[in-house]
Write a protein that holds these residues in place. Structure first.
Motif, mmCIF file in Angstrom:
data_model
loop_
_atom_site.group_PDB
_atom_site.id
_atom_site.type_symbol
_atom_site.label_atom_id
_atom_site.label_comp_id
_atom_site.label_asym_id
_atom_site.label_seq_id
_atom_site.Cartn_x
_atom_site.Cartn_y
_atom_site.Cartn_z
ATOM 1 N N SER A 19 0.820 -1.204 0.000
ATOM 2 C CA SER A 19 0.000 0.000 0.000
ATOM 3 C C SER A 19 0.854 1.255 0.000
ATOM 4 N N ALA A 20 1.978 1.164 0.734
ATOM 5 C CA ALA A 20 2.860 2.328 0.782
ATOM 6 C C ALA A 20 3.531 2.573 -0.563
ATOM 7 N N LEU A 21 3.765 1.488 -1.359
ATOM 8 C CA LEU A 21 4.421 1.632 -2.660
ATOM 9 C C LEU A 21 3.457 2.040 -3.762
ATOM 10 N N ALA A 22 2.149 1.881 -3.624
ATOM 11 C CA ALA A 22 1.168 2.196 -4.659
ATOM 12 C C ALA A 22 1.163 3.692 -4.951
ATOM 13 N N LYS A 23 0.947 4.019 -6.217
ATOM 14 C CA LYS A 23 0.963 5.418 -6.645
ATOM 15 C C LYS A 23 -0.373 5.751 -7.286
ATOM 16 N N ASP A 24 -0.833 6.956 -7.045
ATOM 17 C CA ASP A 24 -2.037 7.454 -7.691
ATOM 18 C C ASP A 24 -1.616 8.283 -8.899
ATOM 19 N N VAL A 25 -2.004 7.846 -10.100
ATOM 20 C CA VAL A 25 -1.614 8.540 -11.324
ATOM 21 C C VAL A 25 -2.856 8.787 -12.175
ATOM 22 N N VAL A 26 -2.712 9.694 -13.132
ATOM 23 C CA VAL A 26 -3.773 9.943 -14.110
ATOM 24 C C VAL A 26 -3.277 9.432 -15.456
ATOM 25 N N LEU A 27 -4.009 8.513 -16.037
ATOM 26 C CA LEU A 27 -3.667 7.942 -17.341
ATOM 27 C C LEU A 27 -4.634 8.510 -18.370
ATOM 28 N N VAL A 28 -4.083 9.212 -19.379
ATOM 29 C CA VAL A 28 -4.900 9.848 -20.415
ATOM 30 C C VAL A 28 -4.627 9.120 -21.731
ATOM 31 N N VAL A 29 -5.622 8.454 -22.263
ATOM 32 C CA VAL A 29 -5.492 7.712 -23.516
ATOM 33 C C VAL A 29 -6.370 8.381 -24.574
ATOM 34 N N ASP A 30 -5.705 8.950 -25.596
ATOM 35 C CA ASP A 30 -6.415 9.627 -26.683
ATOM 36 C C ASP A 30 -7.394 10.675 -26.157
ATOM 37 N N GLY A 31 -6.922 11.431 -25.168
ATOM 38 C CA GLY A 31 -7.710 12.540 -24.629
ATOM 39 C C GLY A 31 -8.683 12.168 -23.541
ATOM 40 N N GLU A 32 -8.826 10.868 -23.211
ATOM 41 C CA GLU A 32 -9.762 10.427 -22.181
ATOM 42 C C GLU A 32 -8.992 10.105 -20.888
ATOM 43 N N PRO A 33 -9.156 10.921 -19.820
ATOM 44 C CA PRO A 33 -8.406 10.680 -18.587
ATOM 45 C C PRO A 33 -9.110 9.678 -17.670
ATOM 46 N N ARG A 34 -8.314 8.963 -16.895
ATOM 47 C CA ARG A 34 -8.856 8.093 -15.844
ATOM 48 C C ARG A 34 -7.841 7.985 -14.718
ATOM 49 N N ALA A 35 -8.353 7.899 -13.486
ATOM 50 C CA ALA A 35 -7.489 7.765 -12.308
ATOM 51 C C ALA A 35 -7.110 6.301 -12.145
ATOM 52 N N VAL A 36 -5.839 6.057 -11.897
ATOM 53 C CA VAL A 36 -5.325 4.690 -11.751
ATOM 54 C C VAL A 36 -4.457 4.634 -10.510
ATOM 55 N N ARG A 37 -4.625 3.549 -9.729
ATOM 56 C CA ARG A 37 -3.733 3.287 -8.588
ATOM 57 C C ARG A 37 -2.871 2.095 -8.956
ATOM 58 N N SER A 38 -1.566 2.266 -8.929
ATOM 59 C CA SER A 38 -0.669 1.236 -9.450
ATOM 60 C C SER A 38 0.613 1.199 -8.634
ATOM 61 N N SER A 39 1.187 0.022 -8.584
ATOM 62 C CA SER A 39 2.500 -0.147 -7.954
ATOM 63 C C SER A 39 3.586 -0.336 -9.008
ATOM 64 N N ALA A 40 3.269 -0.047 -10.275
ATOM 65 C CA ALA A 40 4.240 -0.209 -11.368
ATOM 66 C C ALA A 40 5.457 0.683 -11.126
ATOM 67 N N GLY A 41 6.605 0.182 -11.536
ATOM 68 C CA GLY A 41 7.834 0.944 -11.331
ATOM 69 C C GLY A 41 8.135 1.915 -12.465
ATOM 70 N N SER A 42 7.572 1.664 -13.669
ATOM 71 C CA SER A 42 7.849 2.518 -14.823
ATOM 72 C C SER A 42 6.559 2.816 -15.570
ATOM 73 N N VAL A 43 6.642 3.773 -16.466
ATOM 74 C CA VAL A 43 5.482 4.119 -17.290
ATOM 75 C C VAL A 43 5.067 2.934 -18.144
ATOM 76 N N GLY A 44 6.058 2.234 -18.724
ATOM 77 C CA GLY A 44 5.759 1.072 -19.538
ATOM 78 C C GLY A 44 5.032 -0.012 -18.759
ATOM 79 N N ASP A 45 5.464 -0.250 -17.489
ATOM 80 C CA ASP A 45 4.785 -1.243 -16.652
ATOM 81 C C ASP A 45 3.338 -0.833 -16.385
#
Length: 303
Positions: free
Chosen positions: A37-63
């Motif tokens: 839980s401490a490692l999870a990040k709250d990010v905004v992912l915008v795909v073709d102009g459509e934003p959505r909130a994502v909670r992820s523990s990915a280490g990179s953008v590609g992940d």
């Protein structure tokens, strides 16, 4: 009297020999969940102009994109780059490439854009919609499968309808026929339009509506080097005039020469093909006696 038999005591869980192991496993699991839980990040992912909130523990953008099931291919744009470290609070944008079959003023090319509508696509292609005529409205969506888009830019042309009657116009017309119809230029029966009515009105084009060339020019006269004669007489300038105004145009017509060849007005009021026709007609009517009209440059006809 004998007393009733007591029921057996229930087993007390905390007296189980497995209790320490169970408690340790629970503590480790809780600790692991807390760490994740401490490692999870709250990010905004915008795909073709459509934003959505994502909670992820990915280490990179590609992940992150892999977790979210977002495919990235040739021509797609990802910001930040896929190999960039994913930070808490980051905004990740993906714009997928879209093929466009683009036709600008009659010339077609295959292009890729990441814009989601026609207006943005034109900006990406450095085309101003304000000075253009479009086959699709600016707010139309560009699908992932692509689309065809025709753009007609504003061009400067001239229309000559007779001696001293020359109009300068700006147009987005597809054809000479459409241009003349828009400008309400009448074409009397038997008159010729040059270039032809189906021609594309290119930048700088001179469109002539004139009486037909009634007298045909013989092939051997057409084959002479009229370009070389014009280069010698006027430097190839259809607007050339002698200092005293005694001769005009590509072939340095005097007014007598021009009128003898059936010309009207001034030679400089007419485009190159009209001047060349009149010069050829003059040569043909005089039986090839170029020395009379072009004594200094006439020999260039045979170069």
């Amino acid at each position: 009297m004998r007393g009733k038999r007591r029921a057996p005591r229930p087993r007390i869980p905390w007296r189980s020999p497995w209790l320490p192991a169970v408690c340790l496993a629970g503590l480790l699991a809780a600790g692991g969940l807390a760490a994740v839980s401490a490692l999870a990040k709250d990010v905004v992912l915008v795909v073709d102009g459509e934003p959505r909130a994502v909670r992820s523990s990915a280490g990179s953008v590609g992940d992150l994109l892999g977790e979210a099931g977002v495919d990235v291919g040739f021509g797609d744009v990802v910001r930040p780059r896929p190999e960039a470290e994913l930070a808490d609070g980051a905004r990740v944008e993906v714009r997928h490439a879209r093929p466009i079959k683009l036709t600008v003023d009659g010339r077609t090319s295959d292009r890729l854009v990441t814009a989601t509508n026609v207006r943005e696509a034109l900006a990406e292609l450095a085309i101003s919609p304000a000075a253009s005529r479009l086959s699709e409205p600016p707010d139309k969506r560009v699908p992932l499968t692509g689309m065809s888009l025709t753009v007609l830019t504003e061009r400067d042309v001239s229309v000559v309808t007779g001696a001293a009657r020359r109009r300068s116009l700006r147009t987005t017309a597809r054809t000479v026929r459409e241009l003349l119809r828009r400008e309400r230029v009448a074409v009397p029966p038997g008159f010729q339009v040059r270039p032809s009515l189906g021609s594309f009105p290119q930048q700088g084009m001179v469109i002539t509506v004139a009486p037909p060339w009634i007298v045909p020019i013989r092939p051997e006269v057409r084959r002479l080097d009229w370009r070389a004669l014009a280069a010698c007489e006027s430097g190839g300038d259809p607007k050339a005039r002698a200092g005293d105004g005694g001769s005009y145009g590509l072939y340095r017509f005097s007014l007598d020469m021009w009128r003898a060849a059936g010309g009207s007005g001034l030679p400089t009021e007419w485009p190159e093909d009209e001047q060349t026709y009149r010069a050829q007609l003059l040569y043909q009517r005089d039986g090839g006696t170029w020395q009379r009209h072009w004594p200094h440059c006439g020999s260039r006809l045979f170069s």
